[in-house]
Design an enzyme around this catalytic site. Structure first.
Site, PDB file in Angstrom:
ATOM      1  N   HIS A 208       0.867  -1.178   0.000  1.00 17.89           N
ATOM      2  CA  HIS A 208       0.000   0.000   0.000  1.00 17.89           C
ATOM      3  C   HIS A 208       0.907   1.232   0.000  1.00 17.89           C
ATOM      4  CE1 HIS A 208      -3.637   2.359   1.464  1.00 17.89           C
ATOM      5  NE2 HIS A 208      -2.635   3.204   1.636  1.00 17.89           N
ATOM      6  N   LYS A 238      -4.502   0.169   9.057  1.00 18.40           N
ATOM      7  CA  LYS A 238      -3.063   0.412   9.118  1.00 18.40           C
ATOM      8  C   LYS A 238      -2.559   0.368  10.554  1.00 18.40           C
ATOM      9  CE  LYS A 238      -3.858   3.333   5.146  1.00 18.40           C
ATOM     10  NZ  LYS A 238      -4.327   4.683   4.789  1.00 18.40           N
ATOM     11  N   GLU A 289      -8.116   4.360  -4.087  1.00 18.30           N
ATOM     12  CA  GLU A 289      -9.135   5.311  -3.619  1.00 18.30           C
ATOM     13  C   GLU A 289      -8.470   6.620  -3.231  1.00 18.30           C
ATOM     14  OE1 GLU A 289     -11.095   5.097   0.087  1.00 18.30           O
ATOM     15  OE2 GLU A 289      -9.391   4.311   1.187  1.00 18.30           O
ATOM     16  N   ARG A 293      -9.424  13.914   3.349  1.00 17.97           N
ATOM     17  CA  ARG A 293      -9.270  14.422   4.717  1.00 17.97           C
ATOM     18  C   ARG A 293      -7.826  14.314   5.158  1.00 17.97           C
ATOM     19  NH1 ARG A 293      -8.339   9.464   7.131  1.00 17.97           N
ATOM     20  NH2 ARG A 293      -9.396   7.769   6.059  1.00 17.97           N
ATOM     21  N   VAL A 296      -4.601   9.740   9.480  1.00 20.87           N
ATOM     22  CA  VAL A 296      -4.000   9.378  10.759  1.00 20.87           C
ATOM     23  C   VAL A 296      -2.478   9.473  10.654  1.00 20.87           C
ATOM     24  CG1 VAL A 296      -3.736   7.512  12.442  1.00 20.87           C
ATOM     25  CG2 VAL A 296      -5.954   7.860  11.307  1.00 20.87           C
TER      26      VAL A 296
HETATM   27  P1  ADP Z   1      -6.215   6.623   7.563  1.00 18.48           P
HETATM   28  O1  ADP Z   1      -6.732   6.290   6.189  1.00 18.48           O
HETATM   29  O2  ADP Z   1      -6.249   8.039   7.935  1.00 18.48           O
HETATM   30  O3  ADP Z   1      -4.971   5.918   7.852  1.00 18.48           O
HETATM   31  P2  ADP Z   1      -7.666   4.516   8.592  1.00 18.48           P
HETATM   32  O4  ADP Z   1      -7.781   3.944   7.231  1.00 18.48           O
HETATM   33  O5  ADP Z   1      -6.862   3.816   9.623  1.00 18.48           O
HETATM   34  O6  ADP Z   1      -7.241   6.018   8.537  1.00 18.48           O
HETATM   35  O7  ADP Z   1      -9.093   4.718   9.175  1.00 18.48           O
HETATM   36  C1  ADP Z   1     -10.035   5.413   8.455  1.00 18.48           C
HETATM   37  C2  ADP Z   1     -11.038   5.863   9.446  1.00 18.48           C
HETATM   38  O8  ADP Z   1     -11.584   4.757  10.144  1.00 18.48           O
HETATM   39  C3  ADP Z   1     -10.409   6.773  10.447  1.00 18.48           C
HETATM   40  O9  ADP Z   1     -11.129   7.951  10.404  1.00 18.48           O
HETATM   41  C4  ADP Z   1     -10.507   6.076  11.774  1.00 18.48           C
HETATM   42  O10 ADP Z   1     -11.022   6.956  12.751  1.00 18.48           O
HETATM   43  C5  ADP Z   1     -11.456   4.937  11.524  1.00 18.48           C
HETATM   44  N1  ADP Z   1     -10.884   3.745  12.116  1.00 18.48           N
HETATM   45  C6  ADP Z   1      -9.626   3.290  11.965  1.00 18.48           C
HETATM   46  N2  ADP Z   1      -9.401   2.191  12.692  1.00 18.48           N
HETATM   47  C7  ADP Z   1     -10.569   1.931  13.326  1.00 18.48           C
HETATM   48  C8  ADP Z   1     -10.998   0.924  14.249  1.00 18.48           C
HETATM   49  N3  ADP Z   1     -10.170  -0.038  14.691  1.00 18.48           N
HETATM   50  N4  ADP Z   1     -12.275   0.970  14.678  1.00 18.48           N
HETATM   51  C9  ADP Z   1     -13.111   1.927  14.257  1.00 18.48           C
HETATM   52  N5  ADP Z   1     -12.759   2.903  13.403  1.00 18.48           N
HETATM   53  C10 ADP Z   1     -11.521   2.921  12.948  1.00 18.48           C
HETATM   54  P1  ADP Z   2     -10.698   1.610   2.738  1.00 16.85           P
HETATM   55  O1  ADP Z   2     -11.619   2.601   2.110  1.00 16.85           O
HETATM   56  O2  ADP Z   2     -11.380   0.743   3.735  1.00 16.85           O
HETATM   57  O3  ADP Z   2      -9.423   2.211   3.214  1.00 16.85           O
HETATM   58  P2  ADP Z   2      -9.222   0.610   0.426  1.00 16.85           P
HETATM   59  O4  ADP Z   2      -9.876   0.525  -0.905  1.00 16.85           O
HETATM   60  O5  ADP Z   2      -8.303   1.745   0.650  1.00 16.85           O
HETATM   61  O6  ADP Z   2     -10.359   0.578   1.547  1.00 16.85           O
HETATM   62  O7  ADP Z   2      -8.451  -0.744   0.718  1.00 16.85           O
HETATM   63  C1  ADP Z   2      -7.935  -1.007   2.007  1.00 16.85           C
HETATM   64  C2  ADP Z   2      -6.892  -2.102   1.955  1.00 16.85           C
HETATM   65  O8  ADP Z   2      -7.450  -3.302   1.401  1.00 16.85           O
HETATM   66  C3  ADP Z   2      -5.691  -1.824   1.078  1.00 16.85           C
HETATM   67  O9  ADP Z   2      -4.711  -1.045   1.728  1.00 16.85           O
HETATM   68  C4  ADP Z   2      -5.203  -3.221   0.770  1.00 16.85           C
HETATM   69  O10 ADP Z   2      -4.504  -3.781   1.864  1.00 16.85           O
HETATM   70  C5  ADP Z   2      -6.497  -3.978   0.609  1.00 16.85           C
HETATM   71  N1  ADP Z   2      -6.913  -3.949  -0.802  1.00 16.85           N
HETATM   72  C6  ADP Z   2      -7.780  -3.073  -1.360  1.00 16.85           C
HETATM   73  N2  ADP Z   2      -7.957  -3.324  -2.677  1.00 16.85           N
HETATM   74  C7  ADP Z   2      -7.175  -4.371  -2.975  1.00 16.85           C
HETATM   75  C8  ADP Z   2      -6.903  -5.106  -4.174  1.00 16.85           C
HETATM   76  N3  ADP Z   2      -7.492  -4.818  -5.324  1.00 16.85           N
HETATM   77  N4  ADP Z   2      -6.021  -6.147  -4.109  1.00 16.85           N
HETATM   78  C9  ADP Z   2      -5.413  -6.475  -2.944  1.00 16.85           C
HETATM   79  N5  ADP Z   2      -5.641  -5.824  -1.778  1.00 16.85           N
HETATM   80  C10 ADP Z   2      -6.504  -4.783  -1.774  1.00 16.85           C
HETATM   81 MG    MG Z   3      -8.031   3.187   2.091  1.00 11.35          MG
END
Ligand code: ADP
Ligand code: ADP
Ligand code: MG
Length: 455
Positions: A208, A238, A289, A293, A296
């Protein structure tokens, strides 16, 4: 610059924003729930106002109360932090209507990127390399099957309105697909109020890698470089993030930065945002995606660029031009962040609550701690389990890893269980030390640990 800004959040990010306000000579207003009366963010802000009972729905997500708080305190702008209202276009819209500035992008950009299937189309038009996948939302099992057969298994099913790692299911085979499709739909409906799903090819052993951008209202948009966030838990959240991605060539860095900036510009994007990519084993990267915003993990970018992202967000929202250009952005050294959460690594990371009876964070050069916790702080079940972000910097990755290891060893917490013991093991793993990472790393690390225990 604004005279007064309301912080529509809690926890470490609310403290982070209060500090940024202070640095700019801006008055800050905290909101808090009845459970957060004694919180650090309340004490750090110049004013504070209670917005309701402990549950998120009645307080931090109570839109009328939060809007009212902005009005009665005479706040000119609202910083939403992450989570909560940060990606809800209705909130940005409502603020616009009452004449209060939203410190983030416009409602249209939030709506576009919040619909992940639509965001894919926007990214493709902007010339971003895309993960092969469905064209928009997949309506039913039959269509899902056709798409998955075309892509080849495994595939990943995602909620179009999803985020935070929720509403994502992997399907390994034709037999598996309808089951996972149904679960994903249920999760999406329950979690996001929309059952819309789309499908992507599952990229095996991917990393990622995401690009931080920031844009002003004058048409300037700058990439602040990338972060690698491949250390994710079983729910795609993450756990450890770093900047820069040590193995990225200058050429790929420029290409990724350009793709992210092109997408932001095409969406008329203003303020900070993150364009997320996956990188496959051949170094090819694909858009997944855009998060509209503050993230973290923004501190690692701050550490290697020397740019205060939160202050820059306030400047841009107040109508100032970006104080730097692309040529001014230089990545220096290496930074790593470890998220410390009140979760029990020995019980499948179940939330762990209670009063913090000992809080001894490391104090050393090149160590930054973003937290809202102190001795006597009570971790309640109402909110996100994040209690601190430990950020270290070194001249290169090896030095940063050494410093992270020492800092974690010196960090002592008693009361609730935390992820500290897990992180201490993780940073000693050869693959982590060598930077041989991918998003499957934590799952295999955990299953190896389990089989070691059994032996
Ligand atoms: P970022 O994309 O900023 O690294 P995350 O993908 O970790 O943030 O989380 C996206 C959102 O989901 C954040 O706004 C966070 O508050 C929420 N979130 C992250 N981890 C958790 C969790 N374990 N339980 C509930 N909400 C979470
Ligand atoms: P979110 O909106 O919950 O953050 P993302 O689309 O960013 O969802 O995906 C979160 C995580 O899921 C990625 O960081 C990766 O680890 C896994 N993931 C998402 N899409 C794929 C894909 N096409 N192939 C493999 N892993 C994926
Ligand atoms: Mg994401």
């Amino acid at each position: 610059m604004f005279k007064k800004v309301l912080i529509a959040n809690r926890g470490e990010v609310a403290c982070r924003i209060a500090r940024a306000c202070r640095g700019l000579g801006v008055q800050s207003v905290a909101i808090y729930s009845e459970a957060d009366r004694e919180s650090l963010h309340v004490r750090m802000a110049d004013e504070a106002i209670c917005v309701g009972p402990p549950s998120n729905a009645e307080s931090y997500l109570n839109m009328p109360n939060v809007l009212m708080a902005a009005v009665v305190t005479g706040s000119e702008a609202v910083h939403p932090g992450y989570g909560y209202f940060s990606e809800q276009e209705q909130f940005a819209d409502a603020l616009q209507m009452i004449g209060v500035r939203f410190i983030g992008p416009g409602p249209d950009a939030i709506a576009l990127m919040g619909d992940k299937a639509a965001a894919r189309a926007a990214a493709a038009s902007a010339g971003c390399p895309m993960v092969p996948g469905s064209e928009g939302v997949v309506q039913n099992d039959d269509e899902a099957m056709r798409v998955a057969d075309r892509l080849g298994y495994p595939v990943i099913i995602k909620a179009s309105a999803g985020g935070g790692g929720r509403g994502i299911r992997k399907a390994d085979s034709q037999e598996d697909l309808p089951i996972q499709f149904r679960i994903a739909r249920q999760e999406a409906e329950a979690g996001f109020g929309s059952g819309d799903l789309y499908i992507e090819k599952f990229i095996e052993n991917s990393r990622h890698v995401e690009v931080q951008i920031i844009a002003d209202t004058f048409g300037n948009c700058v990439s602040l470089g990338e972060r690698e966030c491949s250390i994710q838990n079983l729910r795609h959240q993450k756990m450890v993030e770093e900047a820069p991605f040590a193995l990225l060539s200058e050429e790929s860095r420029r290409e990724m930065g350009d793709a992210a900036v092109r997408l932001a510009k095409s969406a008329g994007y203003v303020n900070a945002g993150t364009v997320e990519f996956l990188m496959d084993e051949d170094g090819q990267f694909y858009f997944i995606e855009m998060n509209t915003r503050l993230q973290v993990e923004h501190p690692v970018t701050e550490e290697v660029t020397g740019i205060d992202i939160v202050q820059t967000m306030l400047r841009v929202a107040a109508g100032e031009e970006l104080p730097f250009s692309q040529d001014d952005v230089r990545l220096e050294g290496h930074a790593i962040e470890a998220r410390i959460t009140a979760q029990d690594p020995d019980r499948q990371f179940a939330p762990s609550c209670g009063t913090i009876t000992r809080w001894d964070p490391p104090e050393a050069p090149h160590v930054r701690l973003d937290t809202h916790v102190f001795p006597g702080f009570e971790v309640t079940p109402y909110y996100d389990p994040l209690i601190a972000k430990l950020i270290v910097k070194g001249k290169d990755r090896a030095e940063a890893v050494d410093r992270l290891r020492s800092a974690l060893d010196e960090f002592h917490v008693e009361g609730p269980q935390t992820t500290l013991p897990f992180l201490r093991r993780l940073v000693r793993d050869d693959r982590f030390v060598a930077g041989r990472l991918n998003t499957g790393f934590v799952p295999s690390f955990l299953s190896e640990a389990r089989s070691d225990d059994g032996a």
